[in-house]
Write a protein that holds these residues in place. Structure first.
Motif, PDB file in Angstrom:
ATOM      1  N   GLU A   1       0.669  -1.139  -0.073  1.00  0.00           N
ATOM      2  CA  GLU A   1       0.114  -0.087   0.155  1.00  0.00           C
ATOM      3  C   GLU A   1       0.969   1.214   0.121  1.00  0.00           C
ATOM      4  OE1 GLU A   1      -3.934   0.162   2.058  1.00  0.00           O
ATOM      5  OE2 GLU A   1      -2.684   1.620   3.351  1.00  0.00           O
TER       6      GLU A   1
ATOM      7  N   ILE B   1       2.699   1.697  -3.435  1.00  0.00           N
ATOM      8  CA  ILE B   1       1.624   2.311  -4.274  1.00  0.00           C
ATOM      9  C   ILE B   1       1.210   3.600  -3.991  1.00  0.00           C
ATOM     10  CG2 ILE B   1      -0.805   2.010  -5.111  1.00  0.00           C
ATOM     11  CD1 ILE B   1      -0.606  -0.766  -4.892  1.00  0.00           C
ATOM     12  N   GLU B   2       1.106   4.102  -2.966  1.00  0.00           N
ATOM     13  CA  GLU B   2       0.906   5.312  -2.788  1.00  0.00           C
ATOM     14  C   GLU B   2       2.205   6.329  -3.167  1.00  0.00           C
ATOM     15  OE1 GLU B   2      -0.291   6.344   1.312  1.00  0.00           O
ATOM     16  OE2 GLU B   2      -2.140   5.200   1.012  1.00  0.00           O
TER      17      GLU B   2
ATOM     18  N   GLU C   1       1.863   6.394  -6.660  1.00  0.00           N
ATOM     19  CA  GLU C   1       0.644   7.272  -7.044  1.00  0.00           C
ATOM     20  C   GLU C   1       1.186   8.901  -7.157  1.00  0.00           C
ATOM     21  OE1 GLU C   1      -2.964   7.261  -4.768  1.00  0.00           O
ATOM     22  OE2 GLU C   1      -3.131   5.281  -5.215  1.00  0.00           O
TER      23      GLU C   1
ATOM     24  N   ILE D   1       1.062  11.067 -10.384  1.00  0.00           N
ATOM     25  CA  ILE D   1       0.017  11.842 -10.691  1.00  0.00           C
ATOM     26  C   ILE D   1       0.500  13.319 -10.628  1.00  0.00           C
ATOM     27  CG2 ILE D   1      -2.127  12.818  -9.853  1.00  0.00           C
ATOM     28  CD1 ILE D   1      -2.797  10.113  -9.111  1.00  0.00           C
TER      29      ILE D   1
ATOM     30  N   SER E   1      -5.180  -1.041  -9.117  1.00  0.00           N
ATOM     31  CA  SER E   1      -4.716   0.254  -8.986  1.00  0.00           C
ATOM     32  C   SER E   1      -3.490   0.497  -9.739  1.00  0.00           C
ATOM     33  CB  SER E   1      -4.229   0.719  -7.417  1.00  0.00           C
ATOM     34  OG  SER E   1      -5.539   0.540  -6.625  1.00  0.00           O
TER      35      SER E   1
ATOM     36  N   GLY F   1      -4.033   0.628 -13.229  1.00  0.00           N
ATOM     37  CA  GLY F   1      -4.562   2.077 -13.560  1.00  0.00           C
ATOM     38  C   GLY F   1      -3.549   2.874 -13.434  1.00  0.00           C
ATOM     39  N   LEU F   2      -2.513   2.991 -12.736  1.00  0.00           N
ATOM     40  CA  LEU F   2      -1.401   3.585 -12.768  1.00  0.00           C
ATOM     41  C   LEU F   2      -0.608   3.751 -13.965  1.00  0.00           C
ATOM     42  CD1 LEU F   2      -0.553   3.568  -8.822  1.00  0.00           C
ATOM     43  CD2 LEU F   2      -1.261   5.705 -10.080  1.00  0.00           C
ATOM     44  N   PHE F   3      -0.232   2.366 -14.109  1.00  0.00           N
ATOM     45  CA  PHE F   3       0.556   2.073 -15.372  1.00  0.00           C
ATOM     46  C   PHE F   3      -0.340   2.539 -16.576  1.00  0.00           C
ATOM     47  CE2 PHE F   3       2.412  -0.773 -18.597  1.00  0.00           C
ATOM     48  CZ  PHE F   3       3.706  -0.782 -18.137  1.00  0.00           C
TER      49      PHE F   3
ATOM     50  N   ILE G   1      -1.783   5.427 -16.615  1.00  0.00           N
ATOM     51  CA  ILE G   1      -1.561   6.710 -16.674  1.00  0.00           C
ATOM     52  C   ILE G   1      -0.173   7.050 -17.095  1.00  0.00           C
ATOM     53  CG2 ILE G   1      -1.421   8.950 -14.934  1.00  0.00           C
ATOM     54  CD1 ILE G   1      -3.627   7.882 -13.489  1.00  0.00           C
ATOM     55  N   TYR G   2       0.861   6.218 -16.415  1.00  0.00           N
ATOM     56  CA  TYR G   2       2.156   6.585 -16.783  1.00  0.00           C
ATOM     57  C   TYR G   2       2.314   6.419 -18.231  1.00  0.00           C
ATOM     58  CZ  TYR G   2       6.989   5.024 -17.720  1.00  0.00           C
ATOM     59  OH  TYR G   2       8.281   4.831 -18.146  1.00  0.00           O
TER      60      TYR G   2
END
Ligand SMILES: [Mg+2]
Ligand SMILES: [Mg+2]
Ligand SMILES: [Mg+2]
Ligand SMILES: [Mg+2]
Ligand SMILES: [Mg+2]
Ligand SMILES: [Mg+2]
Ligand SMILES: [Mg+2]
Ligand SMILES: [Mg+2]
Ligand SMILES: [Mg+2]
Ligand SMILES: [Mg+2]
Ligand SMILES: [Mg+2]
Ligand SMILES: [Mg+2]
Ligand SMILES: [Mg+2]
Ligand SMILES: [Mg+2]
Ligand SMILES: [Mg+2]
Ligand SMILES: [Mg+2]
Ligand SMILES: [Mg+2]
Ligand SMILES: [Mg+2]
Ligand SMILES: [Mg+2]
Ligand SMILES: [Mg+2]
Ligand SMILES: [Mg+2]
Ligand SMILES: [Mg+2]
Ligand SMILES: [Mg+2]
Ligand SMILES: [Mg+2]
Ligand SMILES: [Mg+2]
Ligand SMILES: [Mg+2]
Ligand SMILES: [Mg+2]
Ligand SMILES: [Mg+2]
Ligand SMILES: [Mg+2]
Ligand SMILES: [Mg+2]
Ligand SMILES: [Mg+2]
Lengths: 351, 351, 351, 351, 351
Positions: free
Chosen positions: E190, E193-194, E197, E201, E271, E274-276, E278-279
Motif C-alpha cells: 500500500e 503504491i501510494e 501514485e 500523478i 490500482s 490503472g497507474l500504469f 496513466i504512466y
C-alpha cells in the motif's frame, strides 16, 4: 490533489486475539451513550444517558455508543451488554471488512458508510458496528455520524415506521440509509463519467487522467464496500429468531439495490475503459496528423533547397549560370515542383 | 451526439422505506385505468375505466394503469388491489433493476422495455411493473407503451391465444414482446458492427470511435437489462400456484431467447474489441509507412545538399572548381547517389 | 472478402407465440419426407415417402423431413407426429440456440451443423432439429444436409451399428457426426494459426489482420455452437425413459469431445492474442530501427553541412579562406567528424 | 525454431463410433506385451509375454501394452481383457483429452505425459491409457515411455512400495510420476522467466519475443493437460470398490500437487504479461530518448545553418560583410546560441 | 536488484511416494526440539528437550521441532508422534502449497510465513507445518522463526490466553500471527503504491518499472499464499473433534481477515494497472509535446533557409541582388514569416 483512501486504519499486529486496541484517528477518549426506549404500544419514548438504564425497560431499546477510544469504558459497556472481547476488538478496529456474524442469541454486523467530502473531492469511509439482541439494538461508531443522527431524529417521531416495528427493523432502516449513500457515490461517478464522455467525444478537452484514476479507485472502494453485503443480507434473510418476516421483506428489497450498485460499478468500469481507449486513439490520431502535415511541408522544401545550393556552387565552368532568364526559370521550376508535391500529397491524403 | 442513457432516474434518498415518490420524468398527474374483463368460456370481453369494477367479475381481469405520478391515486389503487407500500414504492421508482418477487398470493415483476429512438439514435428505456394475483394481471407504466397497447389490441381479438389462457399467459405474452424488442436492439448492433467491419477491413474509412463507444454502451445496457431475467424466469418456472404448467412451457422457450441474447452480447463485445485492435494496427501501419517514405526521401537529398554546399565554399585554393566538366560530373555523381540510395532502400523494403 | 456469419436469420417479431413462420433463406415450399422403417430383429429396411406410413410399423422409425418453408404442410406433419405449435415454431425459426427440451414422452433437440465453405472461405451454419419419441426419430432441416444423407446411407447397411440400436442411438450417431464437423473447423483454425505463427515469428511476412479477425470470429461462432451442448448432453444422460444406458455411454464419450473443443477454442484464442502481441512489437521494433538509422544518418551530415555553409559566406575579412590546403583540411575534418559520430552511435547501439 | 505442439493427432472423422483407428505417428504394427504377476504375500514376481497368461494368476497383474497401430491385435487384446470397442477407440485415438471413466467393474483413465525435448527445445506430448479392473492394471501406449519403464523397474524390486499394495496403488504411482514430469516443465518455465526477468530489468538485452510466445504456449499446454486432472482425482477419491482407502490418501496428496501447478501456470502467465509490459515501456522509452536527443542536436544547428546561408548571399549592398571582425563575431554568436540552446534543453530535461 | 521469489525449493522428482527428502536450503543436520507441557488447571509449565517426554504428560503438549534436514531423526520423531511417511515427506518438502488435511485422529496443516527482508527489499517465504492431535500440537520448521519464538514466549506467561485454552487454540493463535504478517506485506504494498501514485500523478518522477513489477509479483505471491487458506479455515470450522467450538469462533474471525487480504490484492492489482495506464499516457503525451515543439521550430526555419540559399546563387542575371535595401528587406520578410508561422502554430495549438 483529490485522494480516495482505501486505508485499513492503523496497523494492528501482535495483539493478543481479543485484545482491545482502537485503531481509528479520533484522539478524544470521551464516550457518549444515548439510550432510546420505545414501544409500539405507547406513543412515548424516553431518553437515557447511562447504558445501564436499558436493562429495566421491557419495550425496545435503541443504544447509540459514540467514541471507541477508551478501552476501559468499552470493556465496561461490553460487560453490561454481554459482548465478548473478540467482538469488542472488531468494533474498535477500524479496518474491518463489512460482515455479518450470527450467534445463538445475537447478531453482529459491520458496515461502512461512504460519503463524498466535496471540499477535498475524496470519499470518506466510516465504520459502523451493530449488535442486535433480544429487543435491543446497539450501534458503535467512533465519531459523529449523519446517518445515525438522522435515524435517531426519525425515531423521535411517534408516527414513523421505526416506532411501529422492532429493533430488527431499526437495523434494516439504518442499512437502507447507508445503501442510499452508496447511490449518491454512484450518482457522483455517473456525473463525472458523463462529463468525461462529453469532453472526450467532442474532442475539445483532453482527458484528466488523475480524475479517471480517482473514479476507478472510487469504484474499487465502492465495490469492496458493497459486495460483501450480498452475503450479509443473504445471512440475515435465512436467520431465524432475531429478524421478523416483515423485516426480511424489506431486506429482500435492499438486496435488489445492492445488486444494482454492483451492476453499476461494472458498467461504469467498462465505460471508463472504453473512454480511455477513445482518448488514446484521439491523442495518437491528433499527433499523427500534426507530424504528418509538418513533415510533408518540410519535404516540399528539400529539393528546392538542394537546387538553390547547386546554383550557389562556384564551379568555373557553369553554363546554366549565364543562360538568360535562368533566375526566373529557377523560380518557375521550384514553384511548379512545390505545387506538384502539394497536389501529390493531397491526393494521397497525406495533407 | 448519440447518447445511450444508463440513468437511474431521479435520485431517491432519505425517504422512509415504503414512502411513495415518483422518480420518472412525466409531469402530468393524470392516471388512466383500463380494465379488460374476459373469460375463455365466452367470446365476450368488457371494457371498464374504473379500477373498482374488476372485483365483481369472476373471469380473468387485465388491468392497465398508465400514469404513476399521483401519490394519492396510487395509494387508492394499491388499497383496492391489496398491494403494500413497499411494492408501490418500487412501482413508482423508475430506477429499479429487473426482478421478480414471489409472495404467497401474488407475483411481482419489474422489467425494462428497450427500444431504439431512431431519430436521436439512442436507446430509450421504459420501466414496466406487473402484479399477477388470482385471475388478475395489473400492469403499471408511467407513459404510453407500444408493447402494452399491442397486447391489449390482441386481447380484443376473441380468436387470439391470449383469450384462451389465463393471466399468467398474458404476463408471459408481454414478456415475450419485450424480449422481442431486445432482439431488435441486437439486430441494430449487428448491423452497425457489420458496417464497421466493412469500413475497417476495406481500410477505406476510418473508425467512428464515438459510434463504437455507443455500441459498447448499448451492449452494456442490454446486458444489464437481460441478465437478471435468467433468475426471473427460473423463479417463475419453479413457482407453484400462480403459473400454469402450460405457461411454464412457454417460459422455458423464452429462457432460451434470453440465453441467446446473452451469447450475442458476448460475441459482439469480442467482435468490437477485435475490430478496434485491427483499427489501431491499421492506423499505426499507415502512419508508419507515410513517415518512412517521407524520411527516406529527405535522406536521399542530404548528401547532395552537403556536396552542393561544399562546392559553394569560397576557399581561395579550390582545385576541383577549375576542373573541366566538373559541373556535369557533379550532377552525374549526385544522380548516381540518389539512384543507389533509392535502390538500397527499395531493397531493404523501406520504400 | 472472407466472411464468418454470426447471423440470427430473418427477424421474427410480434408473431403470436406458437405462430409458424419460416425464417431461413430457402424459398421453395416443397417438403420432402423420407421414412425409413427398420428393426434390429430383421435385416430388412423399408422406405416410404408419406409421413403417415410410419404409424403402422412396430419397429424403429427414422423420419427425415427436408424443407420447412410450408406452413400448412408443417402443421399437417406436426399433427401427425403429435408436436405442438411452440415446437414447430422453433423448428421453423432458423435462429435458435442449440438446446435440449425434455418432455414426458418426447425429446426435442436443436443443433447447428458448421462446415467450411472453402470457396468463399467462410463458415456455413445449418440448423437441424430432432424429435425423439417412442421408437421414432424425426429430423427437420430446411435444405440438403450432407450429414443426414451420410447417416441415411449408413442406415441402409444392415451390418451398421445404427441397425443394431434404437432411435436414441441414431440421434447420438448424428450428434457425433456434427461434433466431428466441429473438429474440422478446429483443424482449419489450427492450420491457419500455424501459418500465421510461422509468418510472424520468421518476421518475413506481415500479419494478415483480416484473417486474424476471421479466425477470432470463427472461434466465437464455434464456441457459441458448442458450449450449450455441455448442458444438452448432461440433460440427455440424466434423462430416464427415452435414452438407453448403452447410448448414454456413447454420450459420455461425446461430452469429452465437446470439452476438448472448448479447450481448443480457449487455447487458440490465447495463441492468437499472443501472436498479435508479437506482431505489434515486431512492427514497432522494425519501424523504430528504420527511423533510428535514418535519423542518425541525417545527424551525421548536419555539422558538415553547417561548416560548408560557413565557408560559403562572403565576409570580406575571412582569413581561413586564404590558408593553404584549407580545402583538403576541410574534407579531412569532416570525414573525421563523420567517422567519430558513426563510431559514437555504433557504440551507443543506435546503429 | 522452437515449437510447442498443441496438436490433436491425425484427423478422425466419419468413423463409425467404436471403429478402431490408430491416429498416432508410429508406423510399426508390432505390439509388445509385458505381463508382470506379483503378490504382496510373496517376494516373487513372474514375467510373461503373452497377454492370455494373466488370467490364471490369483495375485496382482500388471500388463503393459506397447504399440497401438494394429487393429486386429488390439481387438484380440480387448476381447481378452473384456474392453468394449468405444474404449479401444479412445485408446487408439491419440488426441484424447485427459479424463476418467468409472464403470461398474473397471476404471478407465487417459493421461498425457509431457517432457521437454531439450534438443529441439519443444514439449513432447505422449498419451497413456490405463484400465484398472479387479487385481489388474493395463497400460496402453504407442511408443517407448520412460515413465512406464521406470515403474516396471521399480516393480521388480521386491522391497518397493509397489509390491506392497494393489493395482490401484500402481496406477497412483504412475500418475505421480507423470505429475512429477509436469513439475519439470514448470521448473523449465520458471528458469526461462527468470532469465527473461534479468535481461529485461537490467535493460541490457532485448526480449526474445519468440521465446516468450513459446513459454506462453507451454503454459497453455500444461494447463490443458493438468486442469482436467482435478476432476479425475476427485472422481477417483469418490470411487468405491476399485480404489483402496490407503491409495485415496496418496491421491489427495497428488491433488495438492495439481492445484500447485495450476497456481504456477497462473502466476507465470501474469509474470510474463508483466514483463512484456515492462519490455514495451523500455523499448518505447529508449526509442523516445534517442529520437529526442537526436532531434535536439539537429535543432541546435538549424539557426546557425540559416545564418551561414544568409552571409553566403550575394546581395550587392550587404553592409555586414565588410564589418571588421564580422567573421569571428559570427562564430561567437553561433557558439553562444548553441550553448544557450543546449542549456535550455538540458534545463527542460530534453537532454 | 530487488527480487521476489516464487521458488518451489529444490526439485523433487522420482522419489518413491513417501520417501523423505529435505528440499530446503539449510545445510545443518541439527534437530532441536522444545517440548512445553502446560495445563489450564495449573499455573505451571515445564520445558523438555527430548521429544519422548511429552508422552507421560496428561495436560497440553506444545512441541516445536526446528531443523528438518536429518532424515533419520525425522523418521524417529515421526515414529514417536505416529506420523506416516507421506506426511513427513510433505513436512520436509519446502515447496508445498498451503493446505489442510483432516484425518480421523489428527489434523495436518501447511502454511507459509511471509515477511519483508527490508535490506534486500524482497519477500522471504518460510514453510511451517503443524500437526494437532489429542492434546498435542507439533510445529515443524527448518529454521529460526520469529513467529514461533513469539508464540512460545507468550505461552510462558501464565496469564496469557494460550494457557487458558487447548492446542487447537494454540494453532489458531499462530495462524493469526502469520496472517498478521500478511497484513504487513499488504501495508508495504500500500505504501509503495501510494508513493508511485504521488510520483505519477504529480508527473514529476518517472515510474520505476522494476518496482512496479516487484509489487505485482509480491501481490501474486501473497495471493498464492492466502487464497488456499479460505478452504483451510472452512475445513477447520467443519471439523468435529479436534477443534473446540470456542476456537471456531476465532477462526471465523480469521476468515474475515483472509477475505480482506484477498480484496486488497485485487484492489492493489487494479490500482497498479490503472497507474500504469496513466504512466504510459503521460510518457506518450510528454514525448509528443517535445517532438511537436521541436518540429515546429525546425519548420519555421525551412523557408528562410531556402530563401538564403536562393540569394546565394551565382546566376549572372539576378536582378534582386542589385535592388537597394534588398538585404534588410530579406530580413524583414523572414522575420515576418517566422512571426506568422509562430502565430499560426500557436493558434492551431501546436505550440
Ligand atoms: Mg435493485
Ligand atoms: Mg448484480
Ligand atoms: Mg446485476
Ligand atoms: Mg456489465
Ligand atoms: Mg474493455
Ligand atoms: Mg431493484
Ligand atoms: Mg434457445
Ligand atoms: Mg434461443
Ligand atoms: Mg447462454
Ligand atoms: Mg457466451
Ligand atoms: Mg464469447
Ligand atoms: Mg480481445
Ligand atoms: Mg476426452
Ligand atoms: Mg475429448
Ligand atoms: Mg475441456
Ligand atoms: Mg478450457
Ligand atoms: Mg487456456
Ligand atoms: Mg494474452
Ligand atoms: Mg490476454
Ligand atoms: Mg500440496
Ligand atoms: Mg501442492
Ligand atoms: Mg489452485
Ligand atoms: Mg499453490
Ligand atoms: Mg494469479
Ligand atoms: Mg496484466
Ligand atoms: Mg472481516
Ligand atoms: Mg476482514
Ligand atoms: Mg473477500
Ligand atoms: Mg475483491
Ligand atoms: Mg477489484
Ligand atoms: Mg485495467
Amino acid at each position: 490533489m483529490a485522494k480516495t483512501q482505501i486505508k485499513r486504519g492503523k496497523q494492528k499486529w501482535r495483539n493478543k486475539p481479543g485484545e482491545l486496541v482502537y485503531t481509528g484517528d479520533i484522539s478524544s477518549e470521551e464516550v457518549q451513550v444515548d439510550v432510546l426506549l420505545y414501544s409500539p404500544e405507547t406513543d412515548e419514548i424516553s431518553f437515557k444517558k447511562k447504558i445501564e438504564e436499558f436493562k429495566d425497560y421491557s419495550g425496545y431499546r435503541f443504544i447509540d455508543v459514540k467514541g471507541l477510544n477508551n478501552k476501559d469504558e468499552m470493556q465496561r459497556i461490553g460487560a453490561i451488554l454481554g459482548l465478548d472481547d473478540l467482538l469488542l476488538e472488531d468494533i474498535m478496529h477500524m479496518g474491518e471488512r463489512p460482515r455479518l456474524e450470527l450467534q445463538k442469541d445475537y447478531l453482529f454486523l459491520i458496515m461502512k458508510n461512504l460519503y463524498l467530502d466535496k471540499e477535498n473531492i475524496r470519499i470518506v469511509q466510516e465504520q459502523l458496528s451493530f449488535v442486535v439482541k433480544d429487543r435491543t439494538i446497539v450501534i458503535f461508531r467512533d465519531s459523529d455520524s449523519e446517518v445515525i443522527n438522522y435515524a435517531k431524529e426519525k425515531l423521535k417521531n411517534s408516527k414513523h415506521s421505526l416506532r411501529r416495528f422492532g429493533t430488527d427493523y431499526a437495523l434494516y432502516y439504518i442499512m437502507d440509509l447507508l445503501v442510499d449513500n452508496y447511490f449518491l457515490i454512484v450518482s457522483d461517478v455517473e456525473e463525472q463519467i458523463e462529463q468525461i464522455e462529453e469532453a472526450i467525444i467532442s474532442g475539445e478537452e483532453s482527458m484528466n487522467l488523475e480524475e479517471v484514476y480517482r473514479i476507478r479507485k472510487e469504484l474499487l472502494l465502492l465495490r469492496a464496500s458493497i459486495w460483501p453485503l450480498e452475503d450479509v443480507i443473504h445471512g440475515m434473510i435465512r436467520e431465524e429468531g432475531l429478524i421478523e418476516n416483515s423485516t426480511k421483506e424489506y431486506l429482500r428489497d435492499l438486496k435488489g439495490n445492492i445488486s444494482q450498485i454492483m451492476d453499476y460499478t461494472s458498467i461504469y468500469r467498462e465505460s471508463i475503459l472504453g473512454l480511455f481507449d477513445i482518448y488514446l486513439s484521439n491523442t495518437s490520431n491528433k499527433m499523427n496528423s500534426i507530424m504528418q502535415t509538418l513533415t510533408v511541408i518540410s519535404i516540399m522544401f528539400i529539393p528546392s533547397t538542394f537546387l538553390a545550393g547547386v546554383y550557389g556552387m562556384n564551379f568555373k565552368e557553369f553554363p546554366e549560370l549565364g543562360i538568360k532568364h535562368a533566375y526566373p526559370v529557377f523560380w518557375i521550376i521550384n514553384i511548379a515542383l512545390m505545387i506538384f508535391m502539394y497536389r501529390y500529397f493531397k491526393n494521397k491524403r497525406w495533407l
